[in-house]
Design a protein around this motif. Structure first.
Motif, mmCIF file in Angstrom:
data_model
loop_
_atom_site.group_PDB
_atom_site.id
_atom_site.type_symbol
_atom_site.label_atom_id
_atom_site.label_comp_id
_atom_site.label_asym_id
_atom_site.label_seq_id
_atom_site.Cartn_x
_atom_site.Cartn_y
_atom_site.Cartn_z
ATOM 1 N N ILE A 30 0.847 -1.202 0.000
ATOM 2 C CA ILE A 30 0.000 0.000 0.000
ATOM 3 C C ILE A 30 0.876 1.244 0.000
ATOM 4 O O ILE A 30 0.632 2.193 -0.756
ATOM 5 C CB ILE A 30 -0.963 -0.002 1.206
ATOM 6 N N ARG A 31 1.910 1.243 0.810
ATOM 7 C CA ARG A 31 2.776 2.423 0.911
ATOM 8 C C ARG A 31 3.608 2.648 -0.345
ATOM 9 O O ARG A 31 4.040 3.754 -0.616
ATOM 10 C CB ARG A 31 3.666 2.331 2.143
ATOM 11 N N LEU A 69 -2.302 2.453 9.036
ATOM 12 C CA LEU A 69 -2.682 1.245 8.310
ATOM 13 C C LEU A 69 -2.721 0.026 9.224
ATOM 14 O O LEU A 69 -3.552 -0.862 9.052
ATOM 15 C CB LEU A 69 -1.719 1.007 7.145
ATOM 16 N N ALA A 70 -1.848 0.001 10.211
ATOM 17 C CA ALA A 70 -1.772 -1.143 11.119
ATOM 18 C C ALA A 70 -3.032 -1.310 11.965
ATOM 19 O O ALA A 70 -3.269 -2.390 12.520
ATOM 20 C CB ALA A 70 -0.546 -1.014 12.018
ATOM 21 N N ASP A 81 -9.445 -5.720 5.413
ATOM 22 C CA ASP A 81 -9.613 -4.326 5.021
ATOM 23 C C ASP A 81 -8.416 -3.824 4.205
ATOM 24 O O ASP A 81 -8.585 -3.112 3.215
ATOM 25 C CB ASP A 81 -9.801 -3.429 6.244
ATOM 26 N N LEU A 82 -7.224 -4.202 4.628
ATOM 27 C CA LEU A 82 -6.025 -3.781 3.905
ATOM 28 C C LEU A 82 -5.987 -4.385 2.506
ATOM 29 O O LEU A 82 -5.601 -3.712 1.544
ATOM 30 C CB LEU A 82 -4.762 -4.175 4.688
ATOM 31 N N THR A 83 -6.405 -5.636 2.379
ATOM 32 C CA THR A 83 -6.461 -6.281 1.071
ATOM 33 C C THR A 83 -7.427 -5.541 0.155
ATOM 34 O O THR A 83 -7.112 -5.267 -1.015
ATOM 35 C CB THR A 83 -6.867 -7.759 1.209
ATOM 36 N N ALA A 84 -8.586 -5.192 0.668
ATOM 37 C CA ALA A 84 -9.582 -4.460 -0.116
ATOM 38 C C ALA A 84 -9.035 -3.094 -0.543
ATOM 39 O O ALA A 84 -9.223 -2.673 -1.696
ATOM 40 C CB ALA A 84 -10.869 -4.303 0.680
ATOM 41 N N TYR A 85 -8.358 -2.421 0.363
ATOM 42 C CA TYR A 85 -7.801 -1.101 0.047
ATOM 43 C C TYR A 85 -6.701 -1.220 -1.011
ATOM 44 O O TYR A 85 -6.639 -0.432 -1.954
ATOM 45 C CB TYR A 85 -7.278 -0.436 1.315
ATOM 46 N N LEU A 86 -5.846 -2.223 -0.878
ATOM 47 C CA LEU A 86 -4.780 -2.430 -1.858
ATOM 48 C C LEU A 86 -5.375 -2.716 -3.234
ATOM 49 O O LEU A 86 -4.920 -2.163 -4.241
ATOM 50 C CB LEU A 86 -3.865 -3.577 -1.422
ATOM 51 N N GLU A 87 -6.396 -3.537 -3.297
ATOM 52 C CA GLU A 87 -7.053 -3.830 -4.575
ATOM 53 C C GLU A 87 -7.622 -2.545 -5.180
ATOM 54 O O GLU A 87 -7.497 -2.316 -6.389
ATOM 55 C CB GLU A 87 -8.140 -4.878 -4.389
ATOM 56 N N LEU A 113 -7.135 1.928 -9.254
ATOM 57 C CA LEU A 113 -6.945 3.350 -9.555
ATOM 58 C C LEU A 113 -5.652 3.556 -10.317
ATOM 59 O O LEU A 113 -5.589 4.359 -11.254
ATOM 60 C CB LEU A 113 -6.923 4.173 -8.268
ATOM 61 N N ASP A 114 -4.601 2.851 -9.931
ATOM 62 C CA ASP A 114 -3.304 2.954 -10.580
ATOM 63 C C ASP A 114 -3.421 2.532 -12.050
ATOM 64 O O ASP A 114 -2.876 3.182 -12.931
ATOM 65 C CB ASP A 114 -2.294 2.078 -9.824
#
Length: 49
Positions: free
Chosen positions: A10-11, A22-23, A29-35, A40-41
Protein backbone atom coordinates in the motif's frame (compact mmCIF):
# COMPACT_ATOMS: atom_id res chain seq x y z
CA UNK A 1 0.30 -11.69 2.05
CA UNK A 2 0.59 -11.01 5.70
CA UNK A 3 -0.38 -7.70 7.26
CA UNK A 4 3.09 -6.14 7.01
CA UNK A 5 3.42 -7.08 3.34
CA UNK A 6 0.03 -5.52 2.63
CA UNK A 7 1.08 -2.33 4.39
CA UNK A 8 4.35 -2.24 2.45
CA UNK A 9 2.56 -2.68 -0.89
CA UNK A 10 0.00 0.00 0.00
CA UNK A 11 2.78 2.42 0.91
CA UNK A 12 4.50 1.77 -2.44
CA UNK A 13 1.40 3.16 -4.15
CA UNK A 14 0.30 5.65 -1.49
CA UNK A 15 3.41 6.91 0.26
CA UNK A 16 1.35 9.36 2.33
CA UNK A 17 -0.37 6.52 4.18
CA UNK A 18 1.21 6.14 7.60
CA UNK A 19 2.25 2.66 8.71
CA UNK A 20 0.80 3.24 12.18
CA UNK A 21 -2.57 4.19 10.71
CA UNK A 22 -2.68 1.25 8.31
CA UNK A 23 -1.77 -1.14 11.12
CA UNK A 24 -5.09 -0.37 12.82
CA UNK A 25 -7.00 -2.15 10.02
CA UNK A 26 -7.59 -5.87 9.54
CA UNK A 27 -5.85 -7.86 6.81
CA UNK A 28 -9.21 -8.11 5.03
CA UNK A 29 -9.61 -4.33 5.02
CA UNK A 30 -6.03 -3.78 3.90
CA UNK A 31 -6.46 -6.28 1.07
CA UNK A 32 -9.58 -4.46 -0.12
CA UNK A 33 -7.80 -1.10 0.05
CA UNK A 34 -4.78 -2.43 -1.86
CA UNK A 35 -7.05 -3.83 -4.58
CA UNK A 36 -8.76 -0.43 -4.80
CA UNK A 37 -5.42 1.37 -5.10
CA UNK A 38 -4.25 -1.03 -7.80
CA UNK A 39 -7.45 -0.42 -9.80
CA UNK A 40 -6.95 3.35 -9.55
CA UNK A 41 -3.30 2.95 -10.58
CA UNK A 42 -4.32 1.00 -13.70
CA UNK A 43 -6.99 3.57 -14.56
CA UNK A 44 -4.42 6.34 -14.27
CA UNK A 45 -2.08 4.49 -16.64
CA UNK A 46 -4.90 4.07 -19.16
CA UNK A 47 -5.72 7.78 -19.05
CA UNK A 48 -2.06 8.74 -19.48
CA UNK A 49 -1.57 6.51 -22.55
Amino acid sequence: MDKQELIDRIREINATAKTEFLATFSEKDLTAYLEHLMELDLEELAVCS
